[in-house]
Write an enzyme that holds these catalytic residues in place. Sequence first.
Site, PDB file in Angstrom:
ATOM      1  N   LYS A  11      15.528 -10.865 -60.774  1.00 28.10           N
ATOM      2  CA  LYS A  11      16.611 -10.091 -60.170  1.00 28.10           C
ATOM      3  C   LYS A  11      16.057  -9.148 -59.089  1.00 28.10           C
ATOM      4  O   LYS A  11      16.581  -9.078 -57.984  1.00 28.10           O
ATOM      5  CB  LYS A  11      17.299  -9.249 -61.233  1.00 28.10           C
ATOM      6  CG  LYS A  11      18.195  -8.144 -60.703  1.00 28.10           C
ATOM      7  CD  LYS A  11      18.874  -7.327 -61.787  1.00 28.10           C
ATOM      8  CE  LYS A  11      18.011  -6.234 -62.294  1.00 28.10           C
ATOM      9  NZ  LYS A  11      18.050  -4.984 -61.494  1.00 28.10           N
ATOM     10  N   ASN A  12      14.974  -8.462 -59.409  1.00 25.15           N
ATOM     11  CA  ASN A  12      14.478  -7.433 -58.497  1.00 25.15           C
ATOM     12  C   ASN A  12      13.704  -7.996 -57.318  1.00 25.15           C
ATOM     13  O   ASN A  12      13.305  -7.248 -56.426  1.00 25.15           O
ATOM     14  CB  ASN A  12      13.642  -6.409 -59.269  1.00 25.15           C
ATOM     15  CG  ASN A  12      14.529  -5.596 -60.206  1.00 25.15           C
ATOM     16  OD1 ASN A  12      15.765  -5.669 -60.121  1.00 25.15           O
ATOM     17  ND2 ASN A  12      13.920  -4.865 -61.118  1.00 25.15           N
ATOM     18  N   ARG A  34      23.075  -0.015 -57.124  1.00 26.60           N
ATOM     19  CA  ARG A  34      22.266   0.849 -56.248  1.00 26.60           C
ATOM     20  C   ARG A  34      21.483   0.038 -55.225  1.00 26.60           C
ATOM     21  O   ARG A  34      21.207   0.493 -54.122  1.00 26.60           O
ATOM     22  CB  ARG A  34      21.258   1.643 -57.074  1.00 26.60           C
ATOM     23  CG  ARG A  34      21.751   2.327 -58.293  1.00 26.60           C
ATOM     24  CD  ARG A  34      20.590   2.945 -59.027  1.00 26.60           C
ATOM     25  NE  ARG A  34      19.559   3.354 -58.109  1.00 26.60           N
ATOM     26  CZ  ARG A  34      19.660   4.432 -57.330  1.00 26.60           C
ATOM     27  NH1 ARG A  34      20.757   5.139 -57.359  1.00 26.60           N
ATOM     28  NH2 ARG A  34      18.698   4.742 -56.509  1.00 26.60           N
ATOM     29  N   CYS A  94      22.406   7.081 -62.154  1.00 29.24           N
ATOM     30  CA  CYS A  94      22.536   5.956 -63.083  1.00 29.24           C
ATOM     31  C   CYS A  94      22.552   6.560 -64.482  1.00 29.24           C
ATOM     32  O   CYS A  94      22.566   7.777 -64.648  1.00 29.24           O
ATOM     33  CB  CYS A  94      21.399   4.966 -62.898  1.00 29.24           C
ATOM     34  SG  CYS A  94      19.851   5.600 -63.487  1.00 29.24           S
ATOM     35  N   ARG A 137      18.830   9.228 -59.092  1.00 36.23           N
ATOM     36  CA  ARG A 137      17.914   8.236 -58.518  1.00 36.23           C
ATOM     37  C   ARG A 137      17.885   8.513 -57.011  1.00 36.23           C
ATOM     38  O   ARG A 137      18.621   7.943 -56.250  1.00 36.23           O
ATOM     39  CB  ARG A 137      18.403   6.820 -58.810  1.00 36.23           C
ATOM     40  CG  ARG A 137      18.501   6.458 -60.296  1.00 36.23           C
ATOM     41  CD  ARG A 137      17.221   5.890 -60.850  1.00 36.23           C
ATOM     42  NE  ARG A 137      16.816   4.647 -60.253  1.00 36.23           N
ATOM     43  CZ  ARG A 137      17.262   3.447 -60.633  1.00 36.23           C
ATOM     44  NH1 ARG A 137      18.198   3.357 -61.537  1.00 36.23           N
ATOM     45  NH2 ARG A 137      16.821   2.358 -60.051  1.00 36.23           N
ATOM     46  N   ASP A 177      10.464  -0.729 -66.724  1.00 37.11           N
ATOM     47  CA  ASP A 177      11.546  -1.642 -67.121  1.00 37.11           C
ATOM     48  C   ASP A 177      11.253  -2.341 -68.438  1.00 37.11           C
ATOM     49  O   ASP A 177      12.115  -3.035 -68.965  1.00 37.11           O
ATOM     50  CB  ASP A 177      11.804  -2.690 -66.039  1.00 37.11           C
ATOM     51  CG  ASP A 177      12.448  -2.073 -64.808  1.00 37.11           C
ATOM     52  OD1 ASP A 177      12.520  -2.761 -63.776  1.00 37.11           O
ATOM     53  OD2 ASP A 177      12.847  -0.895 -64.872  1.00 37.11           O
ATOM     54  N   ILE A 235       7.656   7.360 -64.806  1.00 32.59           N
ATOM     55  CA  ILE A 235       8.465   6.964 -63.635  1.00 32.59           C
ATOM     56  C   ILE A 235       9.851   7.593 -63.727  1.00 32.59           C
ATOM     57  O   ILE A 235      10.354   8.197 -62.774  1.00 32.59           O
ATOM     58  CB  ILE A 235       8.594   5.424 -63.566  1.00 32.59           C
ATOM     59  CG1 ILE A 235       7.234   4.744 -63.664  1.00 32.59           C
ATOM     60  CG2 ILE A 235       9.365   5.018 -62.310  1.00 32.59           C
ATOM     61  CD1 ILE A 235       6.435   4.624 -62.429  1.00 32.59           C
ATOM     62  N   ARG A 241      24.138  -7.835 -65.835  1.00 27.44           N
ATOM     63  CA  ARG A 241      23.633  -7.504 -64.495  1.00 27.44           C
ATOM     64  C   ARG A 241      22.285  -8.181 -64.259  1.00 27.44           C
ATOM     65  O   ARG A 241      21.959  -8.539 -63.146  1.00 27.44           O
ATOM     66  CB  ARG A 241      23.436  -5.983 -64.359  1.00 27.44           C
ATOM     67  CG  ARG A 241      24.707  -5.193 -64.498  1.00 27.44           C
ATOM     68  CD  ARG A 241      24.486  -3.783 -64.080  1.00 27.44           C
ATOM     69  NE  ARG A 241      23.865  -3.728 -62.754  1.00 27.44           N
ATOM     70  CZ  ARG A 241      23.629  -2.605 -62.104  1.00 27.44           C
ATOM     71  NH1 ARG A 241      23.944  -1.445 -62.672  1.00 27.44           N
ATOM     72  NH2 ARG A 241      23.088  -2.611 -60.918  1.00 27.44           N
TER      73      ARG A 241
HETATM   74  C1  EPZ Z   1      13.278  -0.477 -58.741  1.00 32.76           C
HETATM   75  O1  EPZ Z   1      14.161   0.609 -58.619  1.00 32.76           O
HETATM   76  C2  EPZ Z   1      13.896  -1.426 -59.751  1.00 32.76           C
HETATM   77  N1  EPZ Z   1      15.196  -1.871 -59.273  1.00 32.76           N
HETATM   78  C3  EPZ Z   1      14.078  -0.710 -61.080  1.00 32.76           C
HETATM   79  O2  EPZ Z   1      14.536  -1.679 -62.012  1.00 32.76           O
HETATM   80  C4  EPZ Z   1      12.718  -0.201 -61.567  1.00 32.76           C
HETATM   81  O3  EPZ Z   1      12.906   0.548 -62.758  1.00 32.76           O
HETATM   82  C5  EPZ Z   1      12.084   0.686 -60.491  1.00 32.76           C
HETATM   83  O4  EPZ Z   1      12.000  -0.030 -59.247  1.00 32.76           O
HETATM   84  C6  EPZ Z   1      10.682   1.139 -60.881  1.00 32.76           C
HETATM   85  O5  EPZ Z   1       9.867   0.023 -61.066  1.00 32.76           O
HETATM   86  C7  EPZ Z   1      15.235  -2.876 -58.361  1.00 32.76           C
HETATM   87  O6  EPZ Z   1      14.209  -3.394 -57.953  1.00 32.76           O
HETATM   88  C8  EPZ Z   1      16.602  -3.319 -57.924  1.00 32.76           C
HETATM   89  P1  EPZ Z   1      11.587   3.305 -57.319  1.00 32.76           P
HETATM   90  P2  EPZ Z   1      13.926   1.712 -57.437  1.00 32.76           P
HETATM   91  O7  EPZ Z   1      12.045   3.677 -55.961  1.00 32.76           O
HETATM   92  O8  EPZ Z   1      13.424   1.021 -56.243  1.00 32.76           O
HETATM   93  C9  EPZ Z   1      11.464   8.027 -57.274  1.00 32.76           C
HETATM   94  C10 EPZ Z   1      15.960  -2.636 -63.588  1.00 32.76           C
HETATM   95  O9  EPZ Z   1      16.093  -2.342 -64.781  1.00 32.76           O
HETATM   96  N2  EPZ Z   1      12.099   7.915 -55.945  1.00 32.76           N
HETATM   97  O10 EPZ Z   1      10.363   2.465 -57.468  1.00 32.76           O
HETATM   98  O11 EPZ Z   1      15.168   2.512 -57.335  1.00 32.76           O
HETATM   99  C11 EPZ Z   1      12.365   7.550 -58.404  1.00 32.76           C
HETATM  100  O12 EPZ Z   1      13.231   8.572 -58.829  1.00 32.76           O
HETATM  101  C12 EPZ Z   1      15.857  -1.542 -62.554  1.00 32.76           C
HETATM  102  O13 EPZ Z   1      15.853  -3.805 -63.153  1.00 32.76           O
HETATM  103  C13 EPZ Z   1      12.277   9.073 -55.201  1.00 32.76           C
HETATM  104  O14 EPZ Z   1      11.947  10.164 -55.622  1.00 32.76           O
HETATM  105  O15 EPZ Z   1      12.791   2.611 -58.080  1.00 32.76           O
HETATM  106  C14 EPZ Z   1      11.362   7.164 -59.468  1.00 32.76           C
HETATM  107  O16 EPZ Z   1      10.933   8.316 -60.162  1.00 32.76           O
HETATM  108  C15 EPZ Z   1      16.116  -0.166 -63.144  1.00 32.76           C
HETATM  109  N3  EPZ Z   1      12.849   8.967 -53.965  1.00 32.76           N
HETATM  110  C16 EPZ Z   1      10.179   6.617 -58.658  1.00 32.76           C
HETATM  111  O17 EPZ Z   1      10.360   7.109 -57.332  1.00 32.76           O
HETATM  112  C17 EPZ Z   1      13.223   7.760 -53.444  1.00 32.76           C
HETATM  113  O18 EPZ Z   1      13.724   7.712 -52.294  1.00 32.76           O
HETATM  114  C18 EPZ Z   1      10.135   5.092 -58.587  1.00 32.76           C
HETATM  115  O19 EPZ Z   1      11.424   4.638 -58.201  1.00 32.76           O
HETATM  116  C19 EPZ Z   1      13.032   6.592 -54.230  1.00 32.76           C
HETATM  117  C20 EPZ Z   1      12.456   6.688 -55.475  1.00 32.76           C
END
Ligand code: EPZ
Length: 421
Positions: free
Chosen positions: A22-23, A92, A116, A121, A304, A326, A396
Amino acid sequence: MDRFVIEGPCPLEGTLQVSGAKNAVLPLMAATLLSRGVSKIHRVPSLRDTRTMARVLETLGAKVQMDADTMVVDTTDAKGIEAPYDLVKTMRASIYVLGPLLAHHHEAKVSLPGGCAWGPRPVDLHLKGMEALGGQIDLEGGYILAKTSGLTGAHIHFEISSVGATANVLMAAVLAKGHTVLENAAREPECTQLAVALKDAGAKISGIGTTRLEIDGVDELGPLDVTVIPDRIEAGTFLAAAAATRSKLTVENVLQEDMGATIDCLESTGCSFQWGDRSVVVDGTRAHDPINAVTRPFPGFATDMQAQTMVVACCMDGISVITDTIYPDRFTHVAELRRLGADIRLDGNSAVIHGVDSLKGAPVMATDLRASAALILAGMVAHGSTLIDRVYHIDRGYEGIEKKLQAVGASIERVAGPPTP
Ligand code: EPZ
């Protein structure tokens, strides 16, 4: 809203097939907007999220069709620049269209994604990256308004390793004039696949698979033609199911190089693994020892996998500790697992789990995608009936999960629930 009814405990036996990730498919779908033409994405899983992203692309003027598990995306007439709130609020990852729209159309209006189940997020890293490339970003009425006279390369250092920001800014940079460096880029397999697919479509990218990506902008990109990598989180969920139910299972369509941290974690409980080519036999019959896991960016232990692994910990002997660095609040599944008799105490961003002799079936509620998966695993371990409400969360990200689990002996049925309140 559908529900799952699970009669446990269910020892499992047989083979589970993993679907496309998915991701990985979501950013690839957004990347089709970088070119005008017909892109093909193979091994696309049938999920709520892929259907939502298809609707986002169609809103932007693309034509999206499925031919078996190949998604054909024709962006020849995709001239739209707005991703509306009613779609973005349900997923998202819709924000992935921001980079391609800004790079290709020099304009974008994308709804800010909400929070979420487990908290805020933020998307500040996405926006800072776009500004560094020469995008003018304004926030108005819950929307990101982005404009540029043309993106130009920049040296960007992500202060946090972010999968989404890396993917979004990478997609913008491939059409930005000049040289871009992305430092502390995420190197999750899904980001790597995106970079390879962009390069195959004519982008100039080096450092793929590392935390430092270098991009030389090109004037235009050809359409994508890519086969989605296996879903390492679905695969990990199945391996965790074997450990929790103390079963021996074969899992097919899985890449060993993507599974290191999950394998290490489950091996520490006493599970053993035999690898074939894109398959693995997991023996969970001797899983016994507690878990000590801390989530990290790839190749570390995936956030995840945190909820699913917690169910394994509930069934092990002794005291396990699982820490999420994370998402410190990603513990909405804990209260539901406690309803099944789990002994879990939260201490900041760590869960301390005392293994119990058995879990007892009860009605529980899914709160988010991976929490839902955890509740299914717990239902397969618990004695008696477990009723899981709000399974739209699981649809999802897991393709036909109840059918896959039924095929290996789980007693899990999808039943229609009461109408949405
Ligand atoms: C991706 O989300 C995945 N979703 C998430 O999977 C996964 O949990 C996450 O990466 C971490 O591996 C998809 O790929 C669609 P991040 P993403 O940006 O990109 C902070 C699932 O279950 N951050 O890597 O939104 C954030 O808060 C989903 O399949 C900022 O501060 O995650 C977190 O603490 C849930 N500012 C850390 O970075 C930003 O602009 C990592 O988040 C972006 C992120």
